[in-house]
Enzyme design. Structure first.
Site, PDB file in Angstrom:
ATOM      1  N   HIS A 228      39.249  20.946  62.626  1.00  0.00           N
ATOM      2  CA  HIS A 228      39.321  21.752  63.833  1.00  0.00           C
ATOM      3  C   HIS A 228      40.740  22.231  64.087  1.00  0.00           C
ATOM      4  O   HIS A 228      40.964  23.387  64.409  1.00  0.00           O
ATOM      5  CB  HIS A 228      38.773  21.098  65.089  1.00  0.00           C
ATOM      6  CG  HIS A 228      38.775  22.129  66.177  1.00  0.00           C
ATOM      7  ND1 HIS A 228      37.816  23.087  66.268  1.00  0.00           N
ATOM      8  CD2 HIS A 228      39.705  22.456  67.096  1.00  0.00           C
ATOM      9  CE1 HIS A 228      38.129  23.944  67.221  1.00  0.00           C
ATOM     10  NE2 HIS A 228      39.270  23.585  67.739  1.00  0.00           N
ATOM     11  N   TYR A 232      43.437  26.136  64.791  1.00  0.00           N
ATOM     12  CA  TYR A 232      44.583  26.498  65.637  1.00  0.00           C
ATOM     13  C   TYR A 232      45.813  26.809  64.804  1.00  0.00           C
ATOM     14  O   TYR A 232      46.675  27.567  65.227  1.00  0.00           O
ATOM     15  CB  TYR A 232      44.846  25.414  66.686  1.00  0.00           C
ATOM     16  CG  TYR A 232      43.717  25.414  67.683  1.00  0.00           C
ATOM     17  CD1 TYR A 232      43.514  26.517  68.502  1.00  0.00           C
ATOM     18  CD2 TYR A 232      42.814  24.380  67.744  1.00  0.00           C
ATOM     19  CE1 TYR A 232      42.439  26.581  69.356  1.00  0.00           C
ATOM     20  CE2 TYR A 232      41.736  24.427  68.605  1.00  0.00           C
ATOM     21  CZ  TYR A 232      41.559  25.538  69.405  1.00  0.00           C
ATOM     22  OH  TYR A 232      40.482  25.594  70.243  1.00  0.00           O
ATOM     23  N   HIS A 379      30.412  33.601  64.330  1.00  0.00           N
ATOM     24  CA  HIS A 379      31.462  33.160  65.256  1.00  0.00           C
ATOM     25  C   HIS A 379      32.841  33.240  64.615  1.00  0.00           C
ATOM     26  O   HIS A 379      33.755  33.854  65.162  1.00  0.00           O
ATOM     27  CB  HIS A 379      31.156  31.729  65.727  1.00  0.00           C
ATOM     28  CG  HIS A 379      32.341  30.996  66.269  1.00  0.00           C
ATOM     29  ND1 HIS A 379      32.876  31.266  67.502  1.00  0.00           N
ATOM     30  CD2 HIS A 379      33.106  30.020  65.737  1.00  0.00           C
ATOM     31  CE1 HIS A 379      33.922  30.487  67.703  1.00  0.00           C
ATOM     32  NE2 HIS A 379      34.086  29.722  66.647  1.00  0.00           N
ATOM     33  N   PHE A 380      32.997  32.634  63.437  1.00  0.00           N
ATOM     34  CA  PHE A 380      34.396  32.527  62.990  1.00  0.00           C
ATOM     35  C   PHE A 380      34.915  33.783  62.295  1.00  0.00           C
ATOM     36  O   PHE A 380      36.106  33.877  62.049  1.00  0.00           O
ATOM     37  CB  PHE A 380      34.668  31.249  62.190  1.00  0.00           C
ATOM     38  CG  PHE A 380      33.905  31.063  60.936  1.00  0.00           C
ATOM     39  CD1 PHE A 380      34.010  31.947  59.892  1.00  0.00           C
ATOM     40  CD2 PHE A 380      33.090  29.947  60.780  1.00  0.00           C
ATOM     41  CE1 PHE A 380      33.312  31.755  58.727  1.00  0.00           C
ATOM     42  CE2 PHE A 380      32.380  29.748  59.611  1.00  0.00           C
ATOM     43  CZ  PHE A 380      32.495  30.652  58.587  1.00  0.00           C
ATOM     44  N   HIS A 381      34.036  34.762  62.015  1.00  0.00           N
ATOM     45  CA  HIS A 381      34.621  36.040  61.599  1.00  0.00           C
ATOM     46  C   HIS A 381      35.241  36.771  62.790  1.00  0.00           C
ATOM     47  O   HIS A 381      36.058  37.669  62.600  1.00  0.00           O
ATOM     48  CB  HIS A 381      33.598  36.928  60.883  1.00  0.00           C
ATOM     49  CG  HIS A 381      33.388  36.505  59.461  1.00  0.00           C
ATOM     50  ND1 HIS A 381      32.427  35.609  59.102  1.00  0.00           N
ATOM     51  CD2 HIS A 381      34.052  36.828  58.316  1.00  0.00           C
ATOM     52  CE1 HIS A 381      32.496  35.395  57.797  1.00  0.00           C
ATOM     53  NE2 HIS A 381      33.477  36.121  57.298  1.00  0.00           N
ATOM     54  N   ARG A 442      23.233  29.445  57.228  1.00  0.00           N
ATOM     55  CA  ARG A 442      24.425  29.965  56.571  1.00  0.00           C
ATOM     56  C   ARG A 442      24.454  29.427  55.146  1.00  0.00           C
ATOM     57  O   ARG A 442      23.569  28.674  54.753  1.00  0.00           O
ATOM     58  CB  ARG A 442      25.677  29.532  57.337  1.00  0.00           C
ATOM     59  CG  ARG A 442      25.933  28.039  57.261  1.00  0.00           C
ATOM     60  CD  ARG A 442      27.112  27.581  58.095  1.00  0.00           C
ATOM     61  NE  ARG A 442      28.381  27.844  57.432  1.00  0.00           N
ATOM     62  CZ  ARG A 442      29.518  27.201  57.714  1.00  0.00           C
ATOM     63  NH1 ARG A 442      29.514  26.247  58.642  1.00  0.00           N
ATOM     64  NH2 ARG A 442      30.632  27.494  57.102  1.00  0.00           N
ATOM     65  N   ARG A 443      25.461  29.798  54.366  1.00  0.00           N
ATOM     66  CA  ARG A 443      25.722  29.216  53.054  1.00  0.00           C
ATOM     67  C   ARG A 443      24.506  29.206  52.155  1.00  0.00           C
ATOM     68  O   ARG A 443      24.195  28.182  51.541  1.00  0.00           O
ATOM     69  CB  ARG A 443      26.188  27.766  53.208  1.00  0.00           C
ATOM     70  CG  ARG A 443      27.448  27.626  53.989  1.00  0.00           C
ATOM     71  CD  ARG A 443      27.940  26.228  53.981  1.00  0.00           C
ATOM     72  NE  ARG A 443      29.382  26.228  53.952  1.00  0.00           N
ATOM     73  CZ  ARG A 443      30.132  25.154  53.969  1.00  0.00           C
ATOM     74  NH1 ARG A 443      29.581  23.974  53.988  1.00  0.00           N
ATOM     75  NH2 ARG A 443      31.435  25.238  53.938  1.00  0.00           N
TER      76      ARG A 443
HETATM   77  C1  HEM Z   1      35.730  42.094  53.862  1.00  0.00           C
HETATM   78  C2  HEM Z   1      35.589  41.323  54.888  1.00  0.00           C
HETATM   79  C3  HEM Z   1      34.630  40.149  54.937  1.00  0.00           C
HETATM   80  C4  HEM Z   1      33.293  40.105  54.634  1.00  0.00           C
HETATM   81  C5  HEM Z   1      32.402  41.244  54.198  1.00  0.00           C
HETATM   82  C6  HEM Z   1      32.863  38.738  54.821  1.00  0.00           C
HETATM   83  C7  HEM Z   1      31.554  38.281  54.640  1.00  0.00           C
HETATM   84  C8  HEM Z   1      31.150  36.959  54.757  1.00  0.00           C
HETATM   85  C9  HEM Z   1      29.783  36.498  54.730  1.00  0.00           C
HETATM   86  C10 HEM Z   1      28.540  37.383  54.605  1.00  0.00           C
HETATM   87  C11 HEM Z   1      29.803  35.141  54.845  1.00  0.00           C
HETATM   88  C12 HEM Z   1      28.591  34.201  54.924  1.00  0.00           C
HETATM   89  C13 HEM Z   1      28.190  33.650  53.610  1.00  0.00           C
HETATM   90  C14 HEM Z   1      27.132  32.583  53.722  1.00  0.00           C
HETATM   91  O1  HEM Z   1      27.182  31.737  54.629  1.00  0.00           O
HETATM   92  O2  HEM Z   1      26.228  32.570  52.878  1.00  0.00           O
HETATM   93  C15 HEM Z   1      31.182  34.744  54.937  1.00  0.00           C
HETATM   94  C16 HEM Z   1      31.625  33.437  55.047  1.00  0.00           C
HETATM   95  C17 HEM Z   1      32.933  33.079  55.330  1.00  0.00           C
HETATM   96  N1  HEM Z   1      34.000  33.943  55.569  1.00  0.00           N
HETATM   97 FE1  HEM Z   1      33.975  35.961  55.385  1.00  0.00          FE
HETATM   98  N2  HEM Z   1      33.937  37.982  55.214  1.00  0.00           N
HETATM   99  C18 HEM Z   1      35.032  38.811  55.301  1.00  0.00           C
HETATM  100  C19 HEM Z   1      36.316  38.462  55.693  1.00  0.00           C
HETATM  101  C20 HEM Z   1      36.718  37.188  55.986  1.00  0.00           C
HETATM  102  C21 HEM Z   1      38.039  36.834  56.460  1.00  0.00           C
HETATM  103  C22 HEM Z   1      39.174  37.805  56.692  1.00  0.00           C
HETATM  104  C23 HEM Z   1      38.043  35.481  56.597  1.00  0.00           C
HETATM  105  C24 HEM Z   1      39.143  34.546  57.053  1.00  0.00           C
HETATM  106  C25 HEM Z   1      40.402  34.801  57.108  1.00  0.00           C
HETATM  107  C26 HEM Z   1      36.734  34.984  56.209  1.00  0.00           C
HETATM  108  C27 HEM Z   1      36.374  33.659  56.195  1.00  0.00           C
HETATM  109  C28 HEM Z   1      35.116  33.185  55.859  1.00  0.00           C
HETATM  110  C29 HEM Z   1      34.776  31.787  55.788  1.00  0.00           C
HETATM  111  C30 HEM Z   1      35.713  30.601  56.046  1.00  0.00           C
HETATM  112  C31 HEM Z   1      33.406  31.718  55.453  1.00  0.00           C
HETATM  113  C32 HEM Z   1      32.556  30.457  55.297  1.00  0.00           C
HETATM  114  C33 HEM Z   1      32.450  30.005  53.896  1.00  0.00           C
HETATM  115  C34 HEM Z   1      31.507  28.844  53.788  1.00  0.00           C
HETATM  116  O3  HEM Z   1      30.521  28.752  54.522  1.00  0.00           O
HETATM  117  O4  HEM Z   1      31.794  27.978  52.947  1.00  0.00           O
HETATM  118  N3  HEM Z   1      35.951  36.045  55.858  1.00  0.00           N
HETATM  119  N4  HEM Z   1      31.995  35.868  54.891  1.00  0.00           N
HETATM  120 CU    CU Z   2      36.254  23.153  65.738  1.00  0.00          CU
END
Ligand code: HEM
Ligand code: CU
Ligand code: CU
Lengths: 556, 177
Positions: A228, A232, A379-381, A442-443
């Site tokens: 968490h 921050y 949420h976290f996007h 998710r995932r």
């Molecule tokens: C081009 C821009 C982006 C697209 C299209 C995108 C798309 C996605 C999608 C669709 C997922 C969900 C995948 C799933 O749960 O099956 C995901 C997960 C995630 N994204 Fe992005 N994202 C983008 C940018 C970013 C940025 C800028 C960050 C952080 C700085 C980020 C951090 C994450 C994280 C931490 C996850 C979770 C991974 C996990 O569940 O293990 N994303 N993203």
């Molecule tokens: Cu948290």
């Protein structure tokens, strides 16, 4: 005279850090696009549904861990050098932390990408949370450890500069930017010790085969002890920008110096003891700790709500300086044609939306509706994926000229970039939130199940799917805009006067009580709060042996 | 230190909002009895290596408990739920059912789509929670924590029938322990 002329050594470190950060951003963003197309069923021809998890690991690690950390060390080196008016104390030391982090990143990336190349022994499809007994190649963990330890040395470097500065200025208030840097890094020390212990004591020996079995709950708990507060660590550098630069970009000055300091103190105190809110649905953690996590998590809303106040009132002040008037009409007087301002302001708006969905996540029993569903990436996007990432991109437009001594190129493209990011994220994030409410997890590479029909409370599944796919595509295009502007401006751009001044706050440091600068006091309280929250539950898990109840490894 | 009166007001309102949120969670927790999964009541852990061979999880399924309640012992394992994958898990409507879920291999998730039933299955731990199905019908079950290559195929079904039609002959007898 701008930053590069005054601090040429610091400039080199900042630029090197930005190169790694933006490379990670480009690759990670491409992976994001692949995910958005794949999981919605729009296009599944790039990777297989099994390789999806290698890609997802790469996306999480390269964006949430690598891009953020490298951008932050660059930004903070810039902030420390300019606000203390010092070069790094020793360049060998500075390069050694940079290379330690970079080598770590390369090792971890090799381990992840290995999974996409058929015939290699190396793979690490463990996702960026790497919960054992899922097991990655040892390089993955070794690289992660180097990245974290390197960032500790970077922080030590800034404390070193601060001590030298203090010797010359025994009675002065800590300059605000340095204050924000040091408090972020104190928090980073407190929280990242958890993941360092997890990786070094438990996971590296286990991945090397020195121990066979692992107790899944203990490393998972250590991860969330860190997990968490790490949000921050991503967010406070955005706050650093919003507090110290955004008021100026809006045409005004920061509202209050002392409240800024108080906000950073509150984050240092409250960030780490609340990690259990990621384990609301876990067995093995007593309900009492979960309840305590609810209360302290909701309390940490306070510094963010205070930030909203200060940032908005500083912007209003700026708008009125620029001739704005009326209750809301002043917003029209803000510089909506300046990319750095637009990016920060839109990031702030999205962060407010992300804050609201975060309140749902924090609410223990309500969280059960959306835990581990698509709501969570929705949420976290908004938070790390926009509040931090878009702020970082936007402020690059303002800082980069100070590092090159040349003005930005392609200003129109730079201006289009934050607007397209905002549009893409609105599509992707709203749809992910609603998909989560419908129970879509998710995932997962193929969220269609034979035994399941989703019954969304708002909208239809197919409409959400295309919004995610289209939103993801627009986001990727926005990212290309950003990279084009940066690459073109890196060497090109006209020489000429560069805007790099920051005006003093309306209520300046002379009104700040001395106690706010007492770092020993605040770090002491922070440690006590962490011990209160974590001693007993961790003792419970450790008592029956570090590695038991032990589960055999499961290489992926 | 000078704090503007608007800012004082804002801080006051923020604290009030936070108090409301805490109040809502506590109200749900106590009055509405909306609990979250916890560990086994006795705080016991199990050995993931032997959990399929001995104890209640060697014979997963529904058991009758006291006062007309039921217990479900479930294994979440790569890549199925036992019971509920293949054959649906059948449960009576309107009865208190306590789930006990563990995993013999990696971490899995247990989500009943469209409900607030949501828990993690962690090797070594037993996720325990009590619920009531107020409506008859079929519910989809999904593993929502990534658990390996075929994670996206891990699913099951729960079928809720009127208590009067509930066929007790499918129950696992407690003597099988
Ligand atoms: C081009 C821009 C982006 C697209 C299209 C995108 C798309 C996605 C999608 C669709 C997922 C969900 C995948 C799933 O749960 O099956 C995901 C997960 C995630 N994204 Fe992005 N994202 C983008 C940018 C970013 C940025 C800028 C960050 C952080 C700085 C980020 C951090 C994450 C994280 C931490 C996850 C979770 C991974 C996990 O569940 O293990 N994303 N993203
Ligand atoms: Cu948290
Ligand atoms: Cu799974």
């Amino acid at each position: 005279m701008t930053f590069v002329d005054r601090y040429p050594d610091a400039t080199r470190i900042v630029k090197a850090s930005f190169i790694v950060a933006f490379t990670a951003l480009g690759i990670g963003g491409l992976f994001g696009l692949i995910q958005a197309l794949h999981r919605t069923g729009t296009f599944r021809g790039i990777v297989s549904s099994v390789q999806y998890y290698d890609v997802l690991t790469g996306h999480g690690v390269l964006l949430a861990l690598v891009f953020t950390t490298f951008f932050i060390v660059g930004l903070y080196q810039w902030g420390v050098s300019r606000s203390l008016e010092r070069e790094p104390e020793n360049m060998t030391f500075a390069w050694s932390w940079f290379w330690m982090m970079t080598v770590g990143t390369v090792l971890t990336t090799i381990a992840i990408l290995g999974g996409l190349i058929p015939g290699t022994e190396i793979s690490a499809a463990v996702l960026y949370t790497f919960y054992p007994p899922l097991q990655a190649h040892p390089l993955f963990y070794i690289g992660a450890a180097l990245l974290v330890v390197g960032s500790w040395l970077a922080a030590a470097d800034w404390f070193w500069s601060f001590r030298k500065w203090r010797q010359k200025n025994p009675d002065a208030t800590i300059p605000l930017q340095t204050y924000m840097v040091l408090f972020t890094m104190l928090m980073w020390y407190v929280c990242s010790i958890g993941v360092a212990l997890e990786v070094v004591v438990l996971l590296i020996p286990w991945s090397l085969g020195l121990v066979t079995n692992i107790d899944p709950l203990l490393p998972r708990t250590l991860f969330w002890y860190f997990g968490h507060a790490v949000v921050y660590f991503w967010l406070l550098p955005a706050y650093f920008v919003w507090y110290s630069i955004l008021p100026k970009l809006s045409g005004g000055r920061l509202f209050s110096d002392s409240l800024t300091r108080i906000v950073f103190i509150l984050f240092l105190l409250l960030s780490t003891p609340i990690g259990f809110h990621h384990q609301y649905a876990d067995p093995g953690i007593t309900l009492g700790y979960k309840i305590w996590a609810v209360i302290s998590t909701l309390l940490i809303l306070l510094p963010s709500l205070m930030t909203a106040f200060t940032v908005i009132s500083s912007m209003e002040h700026g708008a009125r300086q620029r001739g704005g008037s009326g209750y809301f009409a002043w917003m029209g007087a803000l510089p909506w044609n300046r990319p750095a301002f637009v990016g920060c302001a839109l990031a702030g708006i999205m962060f407010a939306a992300g804050g609201f969905s975060g309140m749902i996540n924090a609410s223990l029993n309500i969280d059960m509706l959306i835990h581990n569903t698509a709501w969570i990436p929705g949420h976290f996007h908004l938070t790390v994926g926009t509040a931090s990432a878009l702020t970082f991109m936007a402020i690059t437009y303002w800082i980069l000229p100070q590092l090159t001594g040349r003005n930005l190129k392609f200003k129109k493209l730079a201006l289009a970039q934050p607007y397209t990011w905002f549009a893409g994220m609105t599509l992707m994030s709203n749809a992910l939130h609603r998909a989560g409410l419908a129970g879509i997890p998710r995932r997962v590479s193929e969220p269609e199940y034979r035994t399941v029909t989703y019954d969304p409370p708002f909208g239809t599944v197919s409409e959400m799917q295309w919004q995610v796919a289209l939103g993801g595509t627009i986001l990727f295009i926005s990212l290309i805009f950003f990279l084009v502007v940066v690459v073109a401006s890196w060497r090109g751009g006209e020489e000429g006067p560069i805007d790099d001044t920051l005006p003093a706050p309306l209520s300046g440091p002379e009104h700040s009580p001395k106690i706010l600068d007492n770092m020993k006091l605040w770090i002491g309280i922070a440690i006590v709060l962490v011990l209160l929250a974590y001693t007993l539950p961790l003792a419970d898990m450790v008592m029956d042996g570090l590695f038991s109840p032990g589960a055999p490894p499961s290489p992926v | 230190m000078h704090i503007h009166r608007f800012e004082k007001l804002w801080i006051g309102l923020s604290l009030f909002l936070i108090a409301c949120f805490i109040g809502i969670v506590m109200f749900g927790f106590t009055v509405l009895d909306l609990k979250v999964p916890g560990g086994d009541r006795s705080g016991k852990t199990v050995d993931p290596k032997t959990v399929m061979a001995e104890g209640p999880f060697s014979n997963p399924g529904v058991r009758e408990a006291e006062n007309g309640e039921y217990d479900v012992y479930m294994l979440a394992q790569k890549f199925l739920f036992r019971p509920s994958s293949g054959q649906p898990l059948v449960l009576p409507k309107g009865k208190r059912v306590t789930f006990h879920i563990t995993s013999p291999d990696v971490i899995h998730g247990f989500e009943v789509v469209g409900t607030n039933i949501n828990a993690m299955a962690i090797p070594g731990q037993i996720a325990t929670f009590t619920t009531i199905f107020p409506k008859t019908g079929t519910y989809g079950v999904i593993c929502h924590e990534y658990c390996g290559a075929a994670h996206h195929t891990m699913q099951g079904q729960i079928k809720v029938v009127p208590a009067s039609e509930y066929d007790e002959s499918n129950l696992v007898s407690t003597s099988a322990n």
